[in-house]
Structures are given as structure tokens and as C-alpha cells.
Design a protein around this motif. Structure first.
Motif, mmCIF file in Angstrom:
data_model
loop_
_atom_site.group_PDB
_atom_site.id
_atom_site.type_symbol
_atom_site.label_atom_id
_atom_site.label_comp_id
_atom_site.label_asym_id
_atom_site.label_seq_id
_atom_site.Cartn_x
_atom_site.Cartn_y
_atom_site.Cartn_z
ATOM 1 N N GLY A 10 4.623 1.912 22.024
ATOM 2 C CA GLY A 10 3.614 1.684 23.064
ATOM 3 C C GLY A 10 2.212 2.069 22.638
ATOM 4 O O GLY A 10 1.234 1.370 22.946
ATOM 5 N N ALA A 11 2.094 3.167 21.889
ATOM 6 C CA ALA A 11 0.764 3.642 21.494
ATOM 7 C C ALA A 11 0.098 2.654 20.531
ATOM 8 O O ALA A 11 -1.130 2.529 20.514
ATOM 9 C CB ALA A 11 0.881 5.018 20.833
ATOM 10 N N LYS A 46 -1.541 -0.446 22.687
ATOM 11 C CA LYS A 46 -2.009 -0.054 24.019
ATOM 12 C C LYS A 46 -3.248 -0.825 24.473
ATOM 13 O O LYS A 46 -3.610 -0.788 25.632
ATOM 14 C CB LYS A 46 -2.257 1.452 24.091
ATOM 15 C CG LYS A 46 -3.431 1.977 23.279
ATOM 16 C CD LYS A 46 -3.565 3.477 23.539
ATOM 17 C CE LYS A 46 -4.858 4.082 23.059
ATOM 18 N NZ LYS A 46 -5.178 3.865 21.633
ATOM 19 N N ASP A 47 -3.888 -1.534 23.545
ATOM 20 C CA ASP A 47 -5.042 -2.357 23.909
ATOM 21 C C ASP A 47 -5.166 -3.517 22.912
ATOM 22 O O ASP A 47 -4.375 -3.618 21.963
ATOM 23 C CB ASP A 47 -6.327 -1.514 23.959
ATOM 24 C CG ASP A 47 -6.496 -0.656 22.700
ATOM 25 O OD1 ASP A 47 -5.956 -1.046 21.631
ATOM 26 O OD2 ASP A 47 -7.156 0.392 22.773
ATOM 27 N N MET A 83 3.414 -1.975 26.438
ATOM 28 C CA MET A 83 2.077 -1.550 26.015
ATOM 29 C C MET A 83 1.630 -0.262 26.706
ATOM 30 O O MET A 83 1.724 -0.145 27.941
ATOM 31 C CB MET A 83 1.087 -2.672 26.323
ATOM 32 C CG MET A 83 1.369 -3.896 25.475
ATOM 33 S SD MET A 83 0.313 -5.286 25.891
ATOM 34 C CE MET A 83 0.349 -6.165 24.320
ATOM 35 N N GLY A 84 1.145 0.680 25.925
ATOM 36 C CA GLY A 84 0.589 1.922 26.490
ATOM 37 C C GLY A 84 1.557 2.598 27.451
ATOM 38 O O GLY A 84 2.703 2.843 27.112
ATOM 39 N N LYS A 85 1.072 2.855 28.647
ATOM 40 C CA LYS A 85 1.884 3.588 29.643
ATOM 41 C C LYS A 85 2.552 2.642 30.652
ATOM 42 O O LYS A 85 2.831 3.018 31.797
ATOM 43 C CB LYS A 85 1.001 4.587 30.397
ATOM 44 C CG LYS A 85 0.303 5.584 29.513
ATOM 45 C CD LYS A 85 1.203 6.801 29.245
ATOM 46 C CE LYS A 85 0.562 7.752 28.267
ATOM 47 N NZ LYS A 85 1.334 7.992 27.062
#
Ligand code: ADP
Ligand code: ASP
Ligand code: MG
Length: 412
Positions: free
Chosen positions: A8-9, A12-13, A39-41
């Protein structure tokens, strides 16, 4: 084939997704299968959707936020008229339609049908972006390959079926698929437990007899401690499967604990590397002579310490233990550490599904219990046994255990 897992990290964008092409360019992009997390959180946000849904709160608001987040990332990657926008929207329509239609009161079942969308969406965006950038790949639905029983939120892999499905893949091509998700006999989605994407990658690696597997992280590799929690940690350049299994078991969250076993069985070399510095060697996990057994530190937070004693001061005997363990298994509470004496049993527990009060209730009749909530378990591996005092400074020690060169301390 090579297996790469992007967590995910790493996505993340939009910049993160672009960076994946840099990583692939540095590694060569042929005969490879990419496993990607949400993605991300996103997984946390989708968990909140399910919570709100069961609380009869406005779950649509959280869905709208998650959708907006993915559309913004897509905006940073694609021209306005790219079909990916339609694809992303459809995934959100599916969540909405499922929740409107759903009549099942089974929280874990609903959780898996909804929370799995995070990986479906991230993998779609990544696959489309890579195709755009000439990293030609086919998007796979991991649920057509990874089969499990119907233990929702912690599916148990059916290795025979999974192996059969994975062997249908064409090992000369490149694929992008999801971590974390699988399906059961009736094709409902089952997730493999939080942080389970590393494990998915290992299942694919096993099924494909992969030549190597790499997980791309926001750290240089496996270190002697989590750099977010400990100072003065250093990179472990080589560790054995056993050492990695033990570190993961004790709670080093850089590798999901189930990941190692399938890799070890087929002797598949396993790398943990930085997606920011892909050319650096990172950590190699595998059969190695260079395992130096360096002292390493692991902190597991959000644990509970439960002390159990018989009401009549009789010994804690086998039948008591089996009763206690049966309850723990039923409630899916995990034991991080245990210690018994004549009349009491101390358990350091991890309660992922919020069942600890039910556990206390179940024990009430036959046992007296004491619980200390929200404790931490600090583990030192390969400890320098001549200098243990430093681990006890300024700590309120609730329980300790030393076995070989592993020191474990429960504190609050
Ligand atoms: P992913 O993006 O794949 O989900 P994770 O966040 O699960 O990655 O794992 C990477 C994190 O693991 C790091 O940011 C670090 O904080 C943590 N970590 C825990 N223990 C260690 C360790 N021994 N070495 C390196 N990182 C560690
Ligand atoms: N997205 C899932 C999670 O956050 C799985 C993973 O990232 O490994 O738990
Ligand atoms: Mg993770």
C-alpha cells in the motif's frame, strides 16, 4: 517467473504508481507477476464503510471519500477520456449495489465482499498505467486462482485447487493481480487477514515455482528493528528462512508471518527491498551461510495480558488448558506469549476481532481472571545474554520469559 509485490505504501499516490515503472525498469519486466495491495490506507477506509453499514450510519459518505481518492490518483496518471475512470467507478457501484442488496448479518462475510475492492481497484489502475507505459501486462482476478475455505477474513488456502488454477497461467507473460483476496467454493470473496498481500505473493510464487520473489517496501530491507520504533537499527543483508519466520512470528511486521512457509518449501529466494532505491541489494532471505544472528528488536503493541486461575486453587491441568485453548481458537484470539505456573496461566493475547470480553465471559464460570488491557510485548532476538539489564530500564515489567537467546518482556 519472478514475483514482485507492491504494498500500500508504494502506491499511495500517483507518484508512487509512476515509481513502480522505475522499479520495473531497474529489474527488467519480463516473465513476471505483480501482486499489489490496496492504495495507501484504503483498507482502513473500507473497514470503516463496513462498520458504518452495520451501525446503520451513513456509509455512503466514506465510500465517496475512497472513490474521490482513487479518481484523484487516476487523474494524475491518465488522460481524461481513459476507460480506467469508468472501471474505477464501476467498482464503487458494485460496493454500493452489494450493500443495498445484502441481507446477510454475517459481519465477516460482508467485510470481505466490501474490503476486497481496495485491491481490485489498485490493481486495475496499476495494470492500465503499466500498459500505457509499454509494460504490457494482463490483469488477473486473484479470486480465480487462490481458493480458500469460507473462514471469512482469514481464509485458509486450499493448496490443491490453488496449485491447479495457478498452473494454468502462461509463465512467459506478465500479469498484474491483487494481494489479500481469494475466493471460496461458491466464489464469494474471502480475504487472507490484514497485511496478507505478502502471503498472496508467496502463494503465487509457490504455484509458479518462481525463480525469486521480491517485496518492495518503504524501508531498505529487513532491519534489526522497526526504524519507526527503534533508533540505531541496521540492515540485515542476509537472513535464513528460519530467522525470518521467527522475526515475523514475534511481530516484525515488515513480512507477514505466513509468507515464509510456501517460499521455504520450494526454496524460492526471497528479497525485501526499498521501492525508493530499487538498485540497492536490500535483504536476501534464503538458505545462507551468512546469517550472523544479530541482536534484533520487535515491539508488538495492542496486546492484552490475561491471567487465569482455577477458582478452587486446584492445579491448571490439561482439561483446563484444552477448555481455554478451545475458546481462544473459537474466538480467533491469538496467543503471543504464555507462561504457566501451578495454579495460574498468564497469556499475552492479540485480539484482532474484538472478542476479549466474550472470552472473559466464557471463562467466568470455571476460572478467576484478571486482565490488563493494552500492553506491549517487547522481544529481543539473539540477545547478548551478558548485558540484559538495559532491556529492563524504566519499564513496568508485567511478565518476562527467556528462552535460548530470545528475551520477551510484557510491559504497559
Ligand atoms: P506494505 O506497504 O507492504 O504494507 P508494511 O507497512 O506492511 O509494508 O511494512 C513495512 C513497514 O514495516 C516499515 O515501514 C516498518 O515501519 C515496518 N517494520 C517492522 N519491523 C521492521 C523491521 N525489522 N525492518 C524493517 N521494517 C520493519
Ligand atoms: N490491503 C490489505 C491491508 O491493508 C492487505 C495488505 O496490504 O497486505 O491489510
Ligand atoms: Mg502492509
Amino acid at each position: 517467473m519472478k514475483i514482485f509485490k507492491f504494498g500500500g505504501a508504494s502506491v499511495k499516490d500517483a507518484e508512487g504508481v509512476k515509481n513502480v515503472t522505475k522499479v520495473l525498469a531497474s529489474q527488467g519486466f519480463e516473465r513476471c507477476l505483480l501482486v499489489v495491495s490496496a492504495m495507501g490506507k484504503t483498507t482502513n477506509a473500507l473497514e470503516k464503510v463496513v462498520e458504518d453499514y452495520f451501525k446503520k450510519a451513513d456509509y455512503q459518505a466514506e465510500i465517496a471519500k475512497v472513490k474521490q481518492y482513487h479518481l484523484e490518483i487516476s487523474n494524475g496518471l491518465f488522460e481524461e477520456n481513459h476507460p480506467v475512470f469508468e472501471d474505477v467507478s464501476l467498482f464503487f457501484d458494485d460496493i454500493d449495489a452489494f450493500l443495498r442488496r445484502n441481507r446477510s448479518p454475517n459481519y465477516n462475510f460482508v467485510y470481505d465482499q466490501v474490503v476486497s475492492s481496495g485491491e481490485l481497484i489498485s490493481s486495475k489502475i496499476l495494470s492500465e498505467y503499466l500498459n500505457l507505459k509499454q509494460f504490457t501486462n494482463t490483469w488477473l482476478d486473484a479470486r480465480d486462482y487462490l481458493k480458500t475455505d469460507s473462514t471469512y477474513r482469514e481464509g485458509v488456502i486450499d493448496w490443491v485447487q490453488t496449485q491447479r488454477n495457478i498452473s494454468l497461467l502462461d509463465a512467459s507473460r506478465c500479469y498484474v493481480t491483487q494481494g489479500f483476496i481469494a475466493s471460496e467454493g461458491d466464489n464469494f470473496t474471502v480475504t487472507l487477514g490484514r497485511e496478507g498481500s505478502d502471503y498472496s505473493a508467496a502463494v503465487f510464487a509457490y504455484g509458479l515455482d518462481a525463480e525469486a520473489m521480491t517485496i518492495w517496501k518503504d524501508v531498505p530491507g529487513v532491519m534489526t528493528g522497526d526504524p519507526r520504533k527503534f533508533e540505531d537499527v541496521s540492515l540485515l543483508s542476509h537472513i535464513s528462512y528460519e530467522e525470518a519466520i521467527e522475526m515475523a512470528y514475534y511481530g516484525a511486521s515488515v513480512i507477514h508471518p505466513k509468507t515464509l512457509q510456501p517460499l521455504q518449501q520450494k526454496n524460492i529466494p526471497f528479497y525485501v527491498k526499498s521501492f525508493l532505491e530499487p538498485e540497492k541489494p536490500g535483504t536476501k532471505v534464503g538458505n545462507t551461510e551468512e546469517n550472523r544472528f544479530e541482536e534484533s528488536y520487535i515491539l508488538k503493541e495492542n496486546q492484552h495480558l490475561l491471567r487465569i486461575a482455577t477458582r478452587d486453587f486446584s492445579f491448571i491441568a490439561e482439561e483446563h488448558l484444552s477448555q481455554i485453548f478451545a475458546q481462544l481458537a473459537k474466538l480467533r484470539i491469538k496467543i503471543s506469549l504464555m507462561q504457566n505456573s501451578a495454579i495460574s496461566l498468564a497469556l499475552c493475547l492479540e485480539d484482532k476481532y474484538g472478542a476479549i470480553d466474550e472470552m472473559l465471559q466464557a471463562l467466568q464460570q470455571d476460572f478467576s481472571t484478571e486482565i490488563i488491557r493494552d500492553v506491549s510485548l517487547f522481544t529481543v532476538r539473539n540477545a547478548d545474554m551478558n548485558d540484559l539489564d538495559r532491556f529492563y530500564v524504566n519499564k513496568n515489567i508485567l511478565l518476562e520469559q527467556i528462552a535460548k537467546r530470545t528475551v520477551q518482556i510484557v510491559t504497559n
